[in-house]
Design a protein around this motif. Structure first.
Motif, PDB file in Angstrom:
ATOM      1  N   GLU A  98      -8.165   6.710   0.778  1.00 52.19           N
ATOM      2  CA  GLU A  98      -9.221   6.034   0.027  1.00 52.19           C
ATOM      3  C   GLU A  98     -10.103   7.024  -0.715  1.00 52.19           C
ATOM      4  O   GLU A  98     -10.564   6.771  -1.821  1.00 52.19           O
ATOM      5  N   GLN A 101      -8.198   8.063  -3.778  1.00 52.78           N
ATOM      6  CA  GLN A 101      -8.200   7.051  -4.823  1.00 52.78           C
ATOM      7  C   GLN A 101      -9.543   7.002  -5.539  1.00 52.78           C
ATOM      8  O   GLN A 101      -9.620   6.902  -6.761  1.00 52.78           O
ATOM      9  N   TRP A 102     -10.590   7.112  -4.771  1.00 55.61           N
ATOM     10  CA  TRP A 102     -11.921   7.078  -5.370  1.00 55.61           C
ATOM     11  C   TRP A 102     -12.126   8.261  -6.315  1.00 55.61           C
ATOM     12  O   TRP A 102     -12.582   8.094  -7.453  1.00 55.61           O
ATOM     13  N   ARG A 124       0.100   0.397  -1.107  1.00 51.49           N
ATOM     14  CA  ARG A 124      -0.694   1.164  -0.164  1.00 51.49           C
ATOM     15  C   ARG A 124      -0.133   1.193   1.260  1.00 51.49           C
ATOM     16  O   ARG A 124       0.078   2.259   1.835  1.00 51.49           O
TER      17      ARG A 124
ATOM     18  N   PRO B  94     -13.999   0.810   0.419  1.00 50.02           N
ATOM     19  CA  PRO B  94     -12.788   1.071   1.190  1.00 50.02           C
ATOM     20  C   PRO B  94     -12.899   2.306   2.079  1.00 50.02           C
ATOM     21  O   PRO B  94     -12.371   2.318   3.191  1.00 50.02           O
ATOM     22  N   GLU B  98     -12.501   2.096   6.128  1.00 47.66           N
ATOM     23  CA  GLU B  98     -11.514   2.857   6.898  1.00 47.66           C
ATOM     24  C   GLU B  98     -12.178   3.703   7.976  1.00 47.66           C
ATOM     25  O   GLU B  98     -11.651   3.867   9.069  1.00 47.66           O
TER      26      GLU B  98
END
Lengths: 148, 148
Positions: A98, A101-102, A124, B94, B98
């Motif tokens: 994550e 991705q950010w 994912r 996200p 997580e």
DNA sequence: CTGTATCCTTAGGGATACTG
DNA sequence: CAGTATCCCTAAGGATACAG
């Protein structure tokens, strides 16, 4: 000897996560293990971000104490050590993913291979599962025979 | 004035994420906004972990400069300020989720409501989407009229 | 209430030398 | 190669006082 950083110990899971691996280096070491397959002290030391040797030693000890990594003796050379992720460490994969991705979304300087990013976005679960198995397989070859 | 922490500036997305919000407090402020709906300085200040006032001010300025939060003037009271998440900040959901899941799994002291945890595990995408919309709706009421 | 301003402490971490 | 051991320093962060 790893220091006990000040723990906040409210019941908050975010605070706990930060207290556990929310420092400048821990997640980078874990990244090296998870994505680059690094297992030796020297590999971590020569990683792109140039962690200091004392800091590395401290972080490795800390992560081991936390049960996030294991320190093994190299079956190929009894004098060497290898570090591998435990299941608790592998469980951090989603957090790393994550973050990736950010950053890929919001930082122009961040480089993530397009095919990787695409899999993260569109596939994912499967991507994480596959990555997890890759890590486990890599470690399975040595883990059973030589726990330190 | 927020300090420029030493940035590593390798192209690694993990390193970038750590350099951006990988400190002891940033994610807790973001958590307060995302999950608790906090919007005012005082709410953050009185949050469970007791952030120091100077640190809070610094983090708020930093996060604003990074485009992760916005500072608005309270439409109900022009002397007050409100802090809200930008889309870039909301995109951190996200990561928070997580972390929550990991802590819930591995820390016995972590308290996450079972129904929340269940939704994270079984209905992750929908849960995040719903949370995102909740945040946007909460902020939509004031955002358009009063950008500072 | 929403911050600034100061002072002070400490621990995180860089550099480097050294050891089994 | 795989770490320990030191030294040192800065910046992160607590405490508290004060201001708009």
């Amino acid at each position: 000897m790893p220091k006990q950083t000040k723990k906040r110990d409210t019941g908050c899971p975010i605070a706990f996560a930060l207290d556990t691996f929310g420092d400048r280096w821990s997640l980078l070491v874990i990244r090296d293990m998870a994505f680059k397959g690094f297992q030796s002290y020297n590999q971590f030391l020569n990683s792109e971000e140039k962690i200091a040797t004392n800091v590395l030693a401290d972080r490795l000890a800390e992560l081991e104490e936390l049960g996030i990594i294991s320190k093994l003796t190299d079956p190929a050379d009894g004098r060497r050590h290898l570090y591998v992720l435990t299941s608790k460490g592998i469980a951090l994969l989603p957090v790393l993913i994550e973050m990736m991705q950010w950053s890929a979304q919001y930082d122009v300087n961040t480089i993530v291979k397009p095919e990787i990013l695409s899999r993260i976005v569109h596939d994912r679960e499967a991507f994480i599962t596959q990555l997890r198995e890759k890590i486990i397989n890599r470690q399975a070859l040595l883990a059973p025979m030589s726990r330190a």
